[in-house]
Design a protein around this motif. Sequence first.
Motif, PDB file in Angstrom:
ATOM      1  N   SER B 183      45.628  35.100  54.493  1.00  0.00           N
ATOM      2  CA  SER B 183      44.667  34.349  54.168  1.00  0.00           C
ATOM      3  C   SER B 183      43.741  35.285  52.873  1.00  0.00           C
ATOM      4  N   TYR B 184      43.304  34.681  51.938  1.00  0.00           N
ATOM      5  CA  TYR B 184      42.801  35.348  50.837  1.00  0.00           C
ATOM      6  C   TYR B 184      41.301  34.739  50.355  1.00  0.00           C
ATOM      7  N   PHE B 185      41.220  33.432  50.723  1.00  0.00           N
ATOM      8  CA  PHE B 185      40.168  32.817  50.114  1.00  0.00           C
ATOM      9  C   PHE B 185      38.803  32.949  50.960  1.00  0.00           C
ATOM     10  N   LEU B 186      39.172  32.816  52.676  1.00  0.00           N
ATOM     11  CA  LEU B 186      37.934  33.283  53.257  1.00  0.00           C
ATOM     12  C   LEU B 186      37.163  34.863  53.045  1.00  0.00           C
ATOM     13  N   PRO B 187      38.426  35.541  53.244  1.00  0.00           N
ATOM     14  CA  PRO B 187      37.679  37.043  52.960  1.00  0.00           C
ATOM     15  C   PRO B 187      37.113  37.205  51.553  1.00  0.00           C
ATOM     16  N   MET B 188      37.662  36.393  50.616  1.00  0.00           N
ATOM     17  CA  MET B 188      36.904  36.679  49.394  1.00  0.00           C
ATOM     18  C   MET B 188      35.521  36.185  49.336  1.00  0.00           C
ATOM     19  N   ILE B 189      35.319  35.120  50.056  1.00  0.00           N
ATOM     20  CA  ILE B 189      33.989  34.362  50.005  1.00  0.00           C
ATOM     21  C   ILE B 189      32.952  35.160  51.185  1.00  0.00           C
ATOM     22  N   TYR B 190      33.398  35.422  52.337  1.00  0.00           N
ATOM     23  CA  TYR B 190      32.680  36.093  53.174  1.00  0.00           C
ATOM     24  C   TYR B 190      32.429  37.495  52.951  1.00  0.00           C
ATOM     25  N   LEU B 191      33.370  38.390  52.517  1.00  0.00           N
ATOM     26  CA  LEU B 191      33.098  39.762  52.388  1.00  0.00           C
ATOM     27  C   LEU B 191      32.861  40.331  50.932  1.00  0.00           C
ATOM     28  N   ASN B 192      31.668  41.308  51.178  1.00  0.00           N
ATOM     29  CA  ASN B 192      31.389  41.624  49.871  1.00  0.00           C
ATOM     30  C   ASN B 192      31.381  43.280  49.562  1.00  0.00           C
ATOM     31  N   THR B 193      32.045  43.729  50.681  1.00  0.00           N
ATOM     32  CA  THR B 193      32.333  45.490  50.684  1.00  0.00           C
ATOM     33  C   THR B 193      33.653  45.616  50.505  1.00  0.00           C
ATOM     34  N   ASP B 194      33.882  46.282  49.464  1.00  0.00           N
ATOM     35  CA  ASP B 194      35.224  46.751  49.036  1.00  0.00           C
ATOM     36  C   ASP B 194      36.201  47.113  50.132  1.00  0.00           C
ATOM     37  N   SER B 195      35.361  47.954  51.023  1.00  0.00           N
ATOM     38  CA  SER B 195      36.006  48.839  52.217  1.00  0.00           C
ATOM     39  C   SER B 195      36.677  47.876  53.189  1.00  0.00           C
ATOM     40  N   LEU B 196      36.079  46.640  53.239  1.00  0.00           N
ATOM     41  CA  LEU B 196      36.362  45.598  54.205  1.00  0.00           C
ATOM     42  C   LEU B 196      37.717  44.557  53.829  1.00  0.00           C
ATOM     43  N   TYR B 197      37.809  44.882  52.318  1.00  0.00           N
ATOM     44  CA  TYR B 197      38.737  43.776  52.098  1.00  0.00           C
ATOM     45  C   TYR B 197      40.057  43.929  52.675  1.00  0.00           C
ATOM     46  N   PRO B 198      40.782  42.905  52.994  1.00  0.00           N
ATOM     47  CA  PRO B 198      42.145  42.913  53.313  1.00  0.00           C
ATOM     48  C   PRO B 198      43.052  43.105  52.238  1.00  0.00           C
ATOM     49  N   LEU B 199      44.424  43.319  52.453  1.00  0.00           N
ATOM     50  CA  LEU B 199      45.302  43.270  51.641  1.00  0.00           C
ATOM     51  C   LEU B 199      45.361  41.965  50.422  1.00  0.00           C
ATOM     52  N   GLN B 200      45.521  40.893  51.007  1.00  0.00           N
ATOM     53  CA  GLN B 200      45.592  39.670  50.246  1.00  0.00           C
ATOM     54  C   GLN B 200      44.428  39.610  48.965  1.00  0.00           C
ATOM     55  N   VAL B 201      43.037  40.100  49.344  1.00  0.00           N
ATOM     56  CA  VAL B 201      42.090  40.368  48.294  1.00  0.00           C
ATOM     57  C   VAL B 201      42.318  41.248  47.172  1.00  0.00           C
ATOM     58  N   VAL B 202      42.708  42.499  47.815  1.00  0.00           N
ATOM     59  CA  VAL B 202      43.082  43.692  46.878  1.00  0.00           C
ATOM     60  C   VAL B 202      44.012  42.967  45.933  1.00  0.00           C
ATOM     61  N   LEU B 203      44.990  42.466  46.634  1.00  0.00           N
ATOM     62  CA  LEU B 203      46.462  42.034  46.025  1.00  0.00           C
ATOM     63  C   LEU B 203      45.996  41.160  44.547  1.00  0.00           C
ATOM     64  N   ARG B 204      45.115  40.278  44.980  1.00  0.00           N
ATOM     65  CA  ARG B 204      44.682  39.173  44.097  1.00  0.00           C
ATOM     66  C   ARG B 204      43.890  39.999  42.893  1.00  0.00           C
ATOM     67  N   ASP B 205      42.823  40.877  43.320  1.00  0.00           N
ATOM     68  CA  ASP B 205      42.200  41.481  42.483  1.00  0.00           C
ATOM     69  C   ASP B 205      43.115  42.460  41.357  1.00  0.00           C
ATOM     70  N   MET B 206      44.336  42.835  41.751  1.00  0.00           N
ATOM     71  CA  MET B 206      45.179  43.529  40.975  1.00  0.00           C
ATOM     72  C   MET B 206      45.873  42.387  40.007  1.00  0.00           C
ATOM     73  N   LEU B 207      45.940  41.026  40.412  1.00  0.00           N
ATOM     74  CA  LEU B 207      46.184  40.153  39.663  1.00  0.00           C
ATOM     75  C   LEU B 207      45.412  39.437  38.740  1.00  0.00           C
ATOM     76  N   VAL B 208      44.293  39.326  39.243  1.00  0.00           N
ATOM     77  CA  VAL B 208      43.345  38.629  38.367  1.00  0.00           C
ATOM     78  C   VAL B 208      42.795  39.524  37.294  1.00  0.00           C
ATOM     79  N   PHE B 209      42.373  40.762  37.747  1.00  0.00           N
ATOM     80  CA  PHE B 209      41.978  41.632  36.708  1.00  0.00           C
ATOM     81  C   PHE B 209      42.840  41.933  35.710  1.00  0.00           C
TER      82      PHE B 209
END
Lengths: 306, 262
Positions: B183-209
Amino acid sequence: MQGSGIARLGKKIVRDRQLLIIFLPCVVFYLLFRYGPLYGLIIAFKDYSVFRGVMDSPWVGFEHFQNFFNSPDFWMLFRNTFLLGFLTLVFSFPFPILLAMLLNEVRVSWFKKGVQTASYLPTFLSVVIISSMIIDFLSPTNGIVNKIIGWFGFESKYFLIDPDWFRPIYILSEIWTNAGYESIVYLAAIAGISPTLYEAARVDGAGRFRMMFNVTLPSILPTILVMFILKTGQMITIGYEKVLILYNTMTYEVADVFSTYVYRKGLLDNDYSYGAAVGLFEAFVAMALLLISNRISKRMGGSGLW
Amino acid sequence: MFPIVYILAVSLSDTASVTQGKVFLWPKGLNFEAYAQVLNDIKIPRAYLNTIMYTALGTFINVLLTAMAAYPLAQREFIGRKQWTFFIVVTMFLNPGIIPNYLIVKELGMIDTVWALVIPNAIWTFQLIIMKSFFEGMSSQVREAAKVDGASEYRILFSMMIPLSKPALASIALFYFIGHWNSYFLPMIYLNTDSLYPLQVVLRDMLVFSEDSGSALVEAAALAPQAKKNATIVLTMIPVLIVYPFAQKYFAKGVMLGSEKG
């Protein structure tokens, strides 16, 4: 009489009290997280302010809906959502059927198993991974697709910022991720075909191809029809998670669908009420489609969703 | 299958070969440089640990609550059984959209906590129905006998039914596991702190940015970590690839049920 009815109910409650306690977390969960949001939907008719809460925010009636229907975004979203859903349906629908029919013809069991394993796998990879593979493959400078078209002497192309390419890319990736998994239903339908039909066809001198088209295909046609109708019902609930990663400012005009718009307006711009209104409209359309398709599917003698 | 092999090949190749596009199915200039980079980047190992934690906690809660919901529903004489079932199944067709869901989670004070990821989806109705029909298939005589011996419902559920239904629990656990892991969408909308991010969100940031801006310049800058990105993808896929063969046994059943009952 009524008194004894209540007494009986009370007795049953006492009898089932342990079961009810075990069941309680489930009830709380559904009330809070499945019914609770339905209550929250009333903010679509209010001017929700974070400080005043759902209850005390002022009513505005259908204002958000009117604004949405009158905005130029409405037709763009409507067109995009339906086109993307419809095209995905039409183009990706035949693949699982084809795959199942071909797999059915494979007699070498390890090969059949291998193909099945490989074809189901993408379904289990995350949207992020699937999308990153797409982005990688289509990268203009060193993506493999551009390498290959380079050999044929074409210019490299930045597919992901080209609005003309968004839909084909999306649809192809949907086929890749889902065809294997969806073929399971058809494989099961094929497994249910009576072998006597094949025997009869063989006696009549039919070859393998003839049997595929004259026995297998007609036999699974009811399944195909039901699946198609059901898929039509789910047409507009498309994978916004993937759209969200794959689109960008250059492709909004073709890629933005209701759900991605809700996310951008509602959550990114903090316009909760407007977002909720758009979300409600989408849910309404989705529900209508589902009900219609389910009714048709039942009428055609197939099993509906419920 | 090719895309997956290709990603693996790139992750194991040296940067020069990747940039020159020499890599196809087999890594060129085999090295583990990219993996070393990933492990040295503070963000990724942390995200990996977060994902493991969320997935473990989430799956545990999912399985526990699903079993607890399914068991009473599976008992023929359970009071209001039909009504409860309706109460639950109806929710499969009510979809208020992401905003109201977000507001509930927000009003419960779960934003930016692990709970936002595990509680609002603690039960998937579909898995609940599978579990319910499994419990229904289990012999009711076992339960009757236990009751005669004076066992409470809690004891029957936790020390008899749950141990006896390991195969079914394992199969729903696999689906929950994959759901949390991916899952990436839920962590993306519900978490604001970088240090809490799961892998999928970090991976997505690598892609999108690195790609979203659509400018060739940014893309050129993002070239170097190509192998690194792929190494991250491979590491992200590994757990799914490990459970996949086990999961595969069960999908046919799930899909068939889905086509009949939804």
